[in-house]
Design an enzyme around this catalytic site. Structure first.
Site, PDB file in Angstrom:
ATOM      1  N   ARG A 163       1.153  -4.282  -7.207  1.00  0.00           N
ATOM      2  CA  ARG A 163       1.960  -4.351  -5.973  1.00  0.00           C
ATOM      3  C   ARG A 163       2.480  -2.956  -5.714  1.00  0.00           C
ATOM      4  NH1 ARG A 163       6.762  -8.373  -4.016  1.00  0.00           N
ATOM      5  NH2 ARG A 163       4.901  -9.585  -3.574  1.00  0.00           N
ATOM      6  N   HIS A 209      -1.433  -8.644   2.200  1.00  0.00           N
ATOM      7  CA  HIS A 209      -0.832  -9.526   1.182  1.00  0.00           C
ATOM      8  C   HIS A 209      -1.810 -10.689   0.926  1.00  0.00           C
ATOM      9  CE1 HIS A 209       2.036 -11.140  -1.424  1.00  0.00           C
ATOM     10  NE2 HIS A 209       3.028 -11.433  -0.621  1.00  0.00           N
TER      11      HIS A 209
HETATM   12  N1  NVA Z   1       6.658  -8.192   4.664  1.00  0.00           N
HETATM   13  C1  NVA Z   1       7.386  -8.425   3.441  1.00  0.00           C
HETATM   14  C2  NVA Z   1       6.699  -9.436   2.604  1.00  0.00           C
HETATM   15  C3  NVA Z   1       7.432  -9.821   1.340  1.00  0.00           C
HETATM   16  C4  NVA Z   1       6.707 -10.831   0.523  1.00  0.00           C
HETATM   17  C5  NVA Z   1       7.568  -7.123   2.698  1.00  0.00           C
HETATM   18  O1  NVA Z   1       6.594  -6.389   2.548  1.00  0.00           O
HETATM   19  O2  NVA Z   1       8.687  -6.841   2.260  1.00  0.00           O
HETATM   20  N1   CP Z   2       6.109 -13.851  -1.005  1.00  0.00           N
HETATM   21  C1   CP Z   2       6.204 -12.921  -1.971  1.00  0.00           C
HETATM   22  O1   CP Z   2       5.296 -12.118  -2.201  1.00  0.00           O
HETATM   23  O2   CP Z   2       7.365 -12.974  -2.672  1.00  0.00           O
HETATM   24  P1   CP Z   2       7.861 -11.921  -3.747  1.00  0.00           P
HETATM   25  O3   CP Z   2       8.163 -10.641  -3.024  1.00  0.00           O
HETATM   26  O4   CP Z   2       9.088 -12.544  -4.353  1.00  0.00           O
HETATM   27  O5   CP Z   2       6.781 -11.716  -4.763  1.00  0.00           O
END
Ligand code: NVA
Ligand code: CP
Length: 346
Positions: free
Chosen positions: A108, A135
């Site tokens: 990530r 994602h």
């Molecule tokens: N768009 C959000 C998704 C979190 C799961 C972010 O990148 O913070």
């Molecule tokens: N939806 C999602 O990716 O959640 P987290 O940021 O908690 O991993």
């Protein structure tokens, strides 16, 4: 041709066919049933998995950890600022080191280019747990969740993402639905639309799959007839906090409230969110923004979030089963293929 994803990385949806994505969703459903029924069989015994998080996480980390444990694998968590990555060692070098030790790597991070470098040099499957652009593991969970909450054929399903149309979740929803032949809408103010190239790519994919794509600033038009209304945070991880003022100005009219849900004209319409969500004042950011703006919710009202039509926690749970599917399909050996059973019968 049976689908075989062994040794493949999962970096973005665009690298996969509809058949391959659906295979992963179906494998997730099968693994979910096996876990619930107590007949899950391990196909990752003795594997070692690295979990690199350059941004924080609750669901993605938990899903990878629990899925790995369920399947017999070991995990090593490398959190933000906990390694040499980027500061003292390039990602290309890191990839070649970790690939000598681990069987699979979850990453990530920020720019998609970084995970592409990791994928190119690790020599083992690399899975995208979220980048600034995509994602993809979230999409598998979301498609499984939609499948569980509608009796419609995939080609008849309409979903509308409302909010920041340029973020990872929005971009992934756009291409995933287009690949899978679904009816995707993005309702966002024009400055927050996905970029023109990506809109064109989505249109081309939809033309091949039989899906439809609509990007509009007309919220009512976007959600009309939708089976699923989806939103996400207005400022994503990695964006400066200074963005909030402008984002609130742009997105305040796009808050998902009961009127937006009613505007679907669909009494069965469900509300979706990848989470975390700012739907009340029970978070530091939620409270700070309330003090500054008087808004007690941002992208979705508490009423919609807590309503029976909200399926956000089903989505969250399905992260586990679908992340497990990704690891089993890419690392699980030949028994993970369509032709051989992954599970013993109940
Ligand atoms: N768009 C959000 C998704 C979190 C799961 C972010 O990148 O913070
Ligand atoms: N939806 C999602 O990716 O959640 P987290 O940021 O908690 O991993």
């Amino acid at each position: 041709m049976p689908v075989n994803l062994q040794h493949r990385s999962f970096l973005k949806e665009l690298d996969f066919t509809a058949e391959e994505l659906l295979y992963l969703v179906e494998l997730g459903a099968t693994l979910k049933a096996a876990r619930a029924g107590g007949y899950e069989r391990r196909s990752l015994d003795g594997k070692n998995i690295a979990l690199i998080f350059e941004k924080t996480s609750t669901r993605t980390r938990s899903a990878f950890e629990v899925a790995a444990h369920d399947q017999g694998a070991h995990v090593t968590y490398i959190g933000p600022d906990e390694s040499q990555i980027g500061t003292k060692e390039s990602l290309r070098d890191t990839a070649r080191v970790l690939g000598r030790m681990f069987d699979g790597i979850q990453y990530r991070g920020f720019d998609q280019q970084l995970i592409e470098i990791l994928g190119a040099h690790a020599g083992v499957p690399v899975w995208n747990g979220l980048t600034d652009q995509w994602h993809p593991t979230q999409m598998l969970a979301d498609v499984l969740t939609m499948r569980e909450h509608t009796a419609k054929q995939r080609a008849d399903v309409v979903y509308c993402y409302v909010g920041d149309g340029r973020n990872n979740t929005a971009r992934s929803l756009l291409v995933t639905g287009a690949i899978l032949g679904m009816n995707v809408r993005i309702a966002a103010p024009e400055p927050l639309w996905p970029e023109a190239d990506l809109r064109a790519t989505a249109q081309e994919l939809a033309a091949c799959s039989g899906g439809t794509v609509l990007v509009t600033d007309d919220l009512r038009r976007g959600v009309r007839d939708a089976d699923f209304v989806y939103t996400d945070v207005w400022v994503s991880m990695g964006e400066p906090a200074e963005e909030w003022a402008r984002r609130i100005e742009l997105l305040r009219p796009y808050q998902v409230d009961t009127t937006v849900m009613a505007d679907t004209g669909n009494a069965h319409a469900k509300f979706m969110h990848c989470l975390p969500a700012l739907h009340n004042r029970e978070t530091e950011i939620g409270e700070q923004l309330y003090q500054r703006t008087g808004l007690d919710a941002l992208e979705v009202t508490d009423e919609v979030f807590e309503a029976p039509a909200s399926i956000v926690f089903d989505q969250a749970e399905n992260r586990l089963h679908t992340v497990k599917a990704v690891m089993v399909a890419t690392l699980g050996g030949s028994s993970a293929g369509h032709d051989a059973p992954v599970f013993t019968n109940p």
